[in-house]
Design a protein around this motif. Structure first.
Motif, short mmCIF file in Angstrom:
data_model
loop_
_atom_site.label_atom_id
_atom_site.label_comp_id
_atom_site.label_asym_id
_atom_site.label_seq_id
_atom_site.Cartn_x
_atom_site.Cartn_y
_atom_site.Cartn_z
N ARG A 1 0.79 -1.03 0.09
CA ARG A 1 0.12 0.02 -0.10
C ARG A 1 0.78 1.14 0.03
O ARG A 1 2.09 1.29 0.54
CB ARG A 1 -0.75 0.03 1.21
CG ARG A 1 -1.97 -1.04 1.08
CD ARG A 1 -2.99 -0.82 0.18
NE ARG A 1 -3.66 0.62 0.44
CZ ARG A 1 -4.58 1.09 -0.29
NH1 ARG A 1 -5.04 0.58 -1.44
NH2 ARG A 1 -4.97 2.40 0.13
N CYS A 2 0.45 2.34 -0.56
CA CYS A 2 1.36 3.39 -0.87
C CYS A 2 0.55 4.71 -1.24
O CYS A 2 -0.76 4.60 -1.41
CB CYS A 2 2.25 3.16 -2.15
SG CYS A 2 1.31 3.04 -3.61
N GLU A 3 1.24 5.78 -0.87
CA GLU A 3 0.59 6.93 -1.20
C GLU A 3 1.58 7.89 -2.15
O GLU A 3 2.94 7.86 -1.82
CB GLU A 3 0.30 7.87 0.31
CG GLU A 3 -0.43 9.35 -0.21
CD GLU A 3 -0.73 9.97 1.41
OE1 GLU A 3 -1.49 9.60 1.85
OE2 GLU A 3 -0.10 10.93 1.62
N ARG B 1 -5.06 13.24 -1.29
CA ARG B 1 -4.25 12.02 -0.99
C ARG B 1 -4.38 11.01 -2.13
O ARG B 1 -5.53 10.48 -2.12
CB ARG B 1 -4.69 11.36 0.51
CG ARG B 1 -4.48 12.19 1.59
CD ARG B 1 -4.74 11.54 2.84
NE ARG B 1 -4.65 12.32 3.94
CZ ARG B 1 -5.54 13.10 4.75
NH1 ARG B 1 -6.56 13.27 4.41
NH2 ARG B 1 -4.94 13.84 5.81
N LYS B 2 -3.41 10.88 -2.81
CA LYS B 2 -3.39 9.96 -3.96
C LYS B 2 -2.93 8.23 -3.59
O LYS B 2 -1.79 8.13 -3.47
CB LYS B 2 -2.86 10.32 -5.19
CG LYS B 2 -3.18 11.55 -5.75
CD LYS B 2 -2.29 12.50 -6.54
CE LYS B 2 -2.17 11.82 -7.69
NZ LYS B 2 -1.55 12.65 -8.97
N ARG B 3 -3.95 7.84 -2.97
CA ARG B 3 -3.35 6.35 -2.42
C ARG B 3 -3.73 5.23 -3.32
O ARG B 3 -4.63 5.28 -4.13
CB ARG B 3 -4.01 6.05 -1.04
CG ARG B 3 -3.77 7.08 0.07
CD ARG B 3 -4.43 6.86 1.25
NE ARG B 3 -3.95 7.62 2.26
CZ ARG B 3 -4.33 7.79 3.78
NH1 ARG B 3 -5.17 7.07 3.92
NH2 ARG B 3 -3.73 8.56 4.56
N THR C 1 -2.29 0.75 -4.60
CA THR C 1 -1.32 -0.33 -4.22
C THR C 1 -0.39 -0.36 -5.58
O THR C 1 -0.73 -0.16 -6.71
CB THR C 1 -2.37 -1.68 -4.37
OG1 THR C 1 -3.48 -1.40 -3.51
CG2 THR C 1 -1.49 -2.92 -4.23
N TYR D 1 -4.40 3.24 -8.49
CA TYR D 1 -5.17 4.28 -7.48
C TYR D 1 -6.37 3.55 -6.85
O TYR D 1 -7.09 2.70 -7.62
CB TYR D 1 -5.39 5.29 -8.16
CG TYR D 1 -4.14 6.31 -8.15
CD1 TYR D 1 -2.93 6.51 -6.93
CD2 TYR D 1 -3.77 7.10 -9.25
CE1 TYR D 1 -2.15 7.27 -7.22
CE2 TYR D 1 -2.81 7.99 -9.33
CZ TYR D 1 -1.83 7.91 -8.40
OH TYR D 1 -0.74 8.84 -8.69
N ASP D 2 -6.91 3.97 -5.74
CA ASP D 2 -8.05 3.68 -5.28
C ASP D 2 -9.03 4.47 -5.85
O ASP D 2 -10.44 3.85 -5.77
CB ASP D 2 -7.97 4.00 -3.62
CG ASP D 2 -7.14 3.16 -2.85
OD1 ASP D 2 -6.87 2.13 -3.35
OD2 ASP D 2 -6.72 3.42 -1.73
N PHE E 1 -1.37 2.90 4.62
CA PHE E 1 -2.25 3.90 3.81
C PHE E 1 -3.41 3.18 3.49
O PHE E 1 -3.69 2.73 2.18
CB PHE E 1 -1.53 4.37 2.71
CG PHE E 1 -0.18 5.15 2.85
CD1 PHE E 1 -0.38 6.56 3.78
CD2 PHE E 1 0.88 4.80 2.64
CE1 PHE E 1 0.79 7.17 3.89
CE2 PHE E 1 2.05 5.81 2.90
CZ PHE E 1 2.09 6.86 3.58
N ALA F 1 -7.45 2.47 2.36
CA ALA F 1 -8.29 3.39 1.63
C ALA F 1 -9.18 4.35 2.30
O ALA F 1 -9.24 4.29 3.50
CB ALA F 1 -9.37 2.40 0.73
N GLU F 2 -9.19 5.57 1.53
CA GLU F 2 -9.96 6.77 2.44
C GLU F 2 -11.35 6.14 2.85
O GLU F 2 -12.05 5.46 2.05
CB GLU F 2 -10.37 7.80 1.44
CG GLU F 2 -9.16 8.70 1.12
CD GLU F 2 -8.41 9.44 2.24
OE1 GLU F 2 -8.61 10.48 2.31
OE2 GLU F 2 -7.77 8.79 2.98
#
Length: 231
Positions: A146-148, A157-159, A161, A180-181, A217, A219-220
């Protein structure tokens, strides 16, 4: 909290929700997410994205989500009972949109294009070759992490995998492919016809390693907490 997918004709996202919410409360919270008025929502619960069997229809506004056996990675599918009034689905349907088309030869002859601008100013592939040091990639940046991704917008926030790490054909050096999510990307995991990983269109992106932070990080979250004034 339960991790689920929320899917509607115009949206698709990963969310975390509270199973103690009632169906009515869920509809009110989903209205700004899907754009479908709460009174028009038809909600079905699918087993998973890979197995889209309908396991329940959330048609009793008084029942809690836990009553339907809601668990991780199921899909909450939201349809509109009156799409003609709310334009649901029409914003992403381009079948009736007249498209402007031009051949590559015609495009190359025009002088008011990005291609012509780059040629005149010797930019990009039209510039002189310049050796650049490869951007190092942290050993923590591995497929599945997981990353940002760094953003110029402090509030965004651009989160996602990590789906790919390695050299590519579109540019020199090592690149990191991110799913991206949310649809904040530029591709579906392929560039110039070469596929490096697979994801939905506009969810994929390739960035240099120094732009990626790996860590916890998630998911929102969809804010589905009960307001103090709600019963």
């Amino acid at each position: 909290m339960v991790n689920v997918w929320v899917k509607s004709p115009d949206t698709h996202s990963e969310r975390r929700i509270e199973p103690h919410l009632t169906v009515e409360q869920l509809k009110n919270k989903l209205e700004p997410i899907t754009g479908i008025p709460a009174g028009n929502q038809i909600i079905t619960l699918l087993d998973s994205e890979q197995d889209p069997r309908v396991v329940a229809t959330l048609d009793d506004d008084t029942k809690m989500l836990g009553f339907y056996g809601l668990h991780d990675w199921q899909v909450i599918k939201v349809d509109d009972s009156n799409p003609s009034a709310t334009f649901t689905g029409q914003l992403t349907d381009f079948t009736n949109v007249e498209k402007f088309e031009i051949t590559e030869e015609e495009y190359a002859q025009r002088r008011d294009t990005v291609l012509a601008f780059k040629q005149r100013n010797k930019m990009g592939r039209f510039g002189e070759a310049e050796a650049k040091p490869d951007t190092p990639v942290s050993t923590e940046v591995v497929v599945g992490a997981r990353c940002e991704v760094d953003s110029t917008d402090a509030d965004l926030r651009k989160r996602g995998t990590v789906r790919f790490v390695g050299p590519t054909k579109f540019a020199a050096g090592v690149w990191v492919g991110i799913e991206y999510d949310e649809p904040l990307g530029k591709n579906d995991g392929s560039v110039n016809g070469e596929r490096y990983f697979s994801c939905r269109n506009k969810y994929g992106v390739f960035v240099r390693g120094d732009k990626v932070q790996v860590g916890d990080f998630p998911a929102e979250e969809l804010d589905l907490e009960l307001d103090e004034e709600e019963m």
